[in-house]
Design an enzyme around this catalytic site. Structure first.
Site, short mmCIF file in Angstrom:
data_model
loop_
_atom_site.label_atom_id
_atom_site.label_comp_id
_atom_site.label_asym_id
_atom_site.label_seq_id
_atom_site.Cartn_x
_atom_site.Cartn_y
_atom_site.Cartn_z
N GLU A 1 52.90 30.49 41.61
CA GLU A 1 52.18 31.55 39.97
C GLU A 1 50.65 30.15 40.19
O GLU A 1 50.49 29.27 40.04
CB GLU A 1 52.69 30.99 38.65
CG GLU A 1 54.77 31.49 38.40
CD GLU A 1 55.10 30.97 37.80
OE1 GLU A 1 54.51 30.84 36.83
OE2 GLU A 1 55.90 31.17 37.71
N HIS B 1 54.68 34.99 33.25
CA HIS B 1 56.02 34.17 32.99
C HIS B 1 55.64 33.73 30.97
O HIS B 1 54.98 33.25 30.80
CB HIS B 1 54.74 32.42 33.50
CG HIS B 1 56.40 30.95 33.51
ND1 HIS B 1 56.28 30.51 34.34
CD2 HIS B 1 57.26 31.04 32.50
CE1 HIS B 1 56.83 29.95 34.10
NE2 HIS B 1 58.11 29.92 33.02
#
Length: 542
Positions: free
Chosen positions: A264, A283
């Site tokens: 990420e 997220h």
């Protein structure tokens, strides 16, 4: 003078949610958002605690630049950005806020399931391109379908409640929840493989650990129903992304919705971005003002309790209990540390094994009791500033010391009883203590000798032959050296045999006086220990 704690806020965290700290004059809150590496380490050099969310990275290098850090507070659940091993080695507690984002994460999961079932994201893209293509976006109803949960803890349970409202059957794989909890939620507990085979939708709700990393690889993904959906709003890395791409491309799975990823931010050229059957979100599980406010309050309160009260129940790297059980356990934990200090000075050979035995009424206390005992045992070797409840069991393991925990039946003579058995490979040394009355502790056994000693202050342990006049000669020697005796307890196995004396004195004996005691003809050995130490519950580093 009251202690002041410096807390550095290193991430974007709801300021209003920091009220438990901001409203307490013992805490100084300093914002240092956006720092990394050496700059972050320098900002934490004199901090007692740091609060992070998901951007600031607490690495080993950062931790090595700190001098008094006791607590890392993560406003959320995942600790991917924190080097937990390095924190544990340094005795720094890593706390999380597992409850604050529960509803937001559960609602996002349901939103992702609905988006897959009704193809909402793809239809939205089509409409915005100018099309009106109803035939390409046929969906399915959730009513009557089967949801398979991998993990049925806080968030999984909330997802189950909402899925039941849609008329779904709910299966779950979770070896850690009791049957009664599952029945209350109308969840059927099954083995993992059975859940995967039976579910129309599989939703993941497990942390990323050694045991869950790559949990769903290609073999397990292909064991799912053809056309089934996969949802992951838990942690990236639980699903093998390459395998997922393969089973989506060949049509085995009908679609996937992902809020978390192995890397990420998700790389711009990642193949998941090119698949029309995939819904991707960046997220967002806790990205609601309600969740951010709640996790901030939760972690702020956890940090306050850890620093002020020594409550490490939210720590992912320390054995701990909390609430009423903690209040009941405090006398036993303090006694266990004092027994550990006492036992360590009586050992001659390198320690190899410690067995911690407990009989009493406090549930779930054994792990914390073992850590407390190891704090006392190891402080003799490494210093009290180096070892605490967080680092004790780690230090024991690194030194090759096996720590075993044993629950004993409740004793008729003691309501709360703890026993330590220390071994270097030969006959073990056993010491035992009990809490009696209103939290009053006693040492009740030293080796083979039954005793009744208050575990406090400076204690001289003397082994001698049981002959007339020993107590007088020892008392005279101490008196001539202006040492005041608070208590003199003598125990023997048999008349004329070996005896043990536990002598409470005001202050530590000098080496010349210890030598003089050892030179008395009746004396076999002399040891001394200081049992009053700073409270072992708070995570202090000196």
């Amino acid at each position: 003078m009251s202690t002041t704690y410096k807390v550095v806020v290193a991430d974007a965290i709801s300021r209003a949610g920091l009220a438990p700290l901001a409203g307490d004059s013992r805490f100084e809150i300093v914002e240092r958002v956006g720092l990394a590496g050496e700059a972050l380490g320098d900002a934490l050099a004199d901090a007692d605690a740091v609060l992070v969310r998901s951007t600031a990275r607490i690495t080993r290098d950062v931790l090595e630049r700190t001098h008094r850090l006791k607590v890392i507070g993560r406003a959320g659940v995942g600790v991917d950005t924190i080097d937990v091993d390095a924190a544990t080695e340094r005795g720094v507690a890593v706390l999380t806020a597992p409850s604050g984002n529960t509803i937001s994460a559960a609602e996002l999961t349901i939103a992702l399931i609905l988006s897959l079932a009704r193809r909402i994201a793809a239809a939205d893209r089509s409409m915005k391109s100018g099309a009106w293509d109803r035939k390409s976006f046929d969906g399915v109803e959730l009513h009557g379908k089967t949801l398979g949960l991998i993990g049925a803890g806080r968030i999984g349970s909330e997802v189950a409640r909402r899925a039941r409202a849609f008329g779904m059957r709910v299966l779950a794989y979770d070896p850690h929840i009791p049957e009664e909890h599952a029945r209350a939620l109308e969840i059927e507990l099954l083995p993992l493989e059975d859940v995967l085979r039976a579910a129309d939708v599989v939703s993941l709700h497990v942390p990323l650990t050694e045991g869950t990393s790559g949990l769903l690889g290609e073999k397990r993904l292909r064991s799912m129903k053809r056309g089934a959906f996969l949802v992951n709003a838990a942690r990236g890395g639980v699903v093998d992304e390459r395998a997922l791409v393969a089973v989506l491309r060949d049509g085995h799975l009908g679609g996937a919705a992902l809020d978390v990823f192995e890397t990420e931010p998700l790389p711009s050229d990642h193949p998941l971005r090119a698949l029309d059957t995939v819904v991707l979100t960046p997220h967002l599980g806790a990205s609601t003002p309600e969740a951010q406010h709640l996790v901030a309050i939760e972690i702020a309160e956890a940090v306050r309790q850890a620093l002020v009260e020594g409550d490490l129940s939210r720590a992912v790297n320390a054995p701990a209990i909390a609430g009423e059980e903690m209040r009941r356990a405090r006398p036993m934990l303090d006694l266990a540390e004092r027994l550990g200090r006492l036992a360590s000075v009586l050992m001659d050979a390198p320690l190899r094994r410690v067995e911690v035995r407990y009989a009493g009424s406090v549930p779930n206390v054994l792990s914390t009791l073992a850590a407390s005992a190891m704090v006392g045992i190891l402080s003799h070797a490494v210093g009290r500033a180096t070892v605490n409840l967080v680092s004790a069991l780690h230090l024991a393991k690194s030194r090759g010391i096996e720590v075993v925990r044993v629950g004993l039946p409740v004793k008729s003579d003691y309501a709360e009883y703890v026993e330590l058995s220390l071994s270097s490979g030969g006959a073990p040394l056993d010491v035992a203590g009990a809490v009696i009355g209103s939290g009053h502790s006693r040492v009740v056994r030293l080796g083979r000798f039954h005793v009744d000693i208050i575990p406090a202050g400076s204690l001289v342990i003397l082994r001698n032959r049981d002959v007339p006049g020993v107590i007088g000669r020892v008392g005279t020697l101490l008196g001539n050296a202006s040492v005041n005796i608070g208590e003199y307890h003598q125990s023997r196995l048999a008349a004329g045999g070996e005896a043990l004396a536990a002598i409470s004195v005001d202050g530590r004996l000098g080496p010349e006086l210890v030598t003089a005691l050892r030179q008395l003809p009746e004396v076999i050995d002399v040891r001394q220990v200081e049992l009053d130490t700073p409270g072992n519950m708070a995570v202090r580093r000196g």
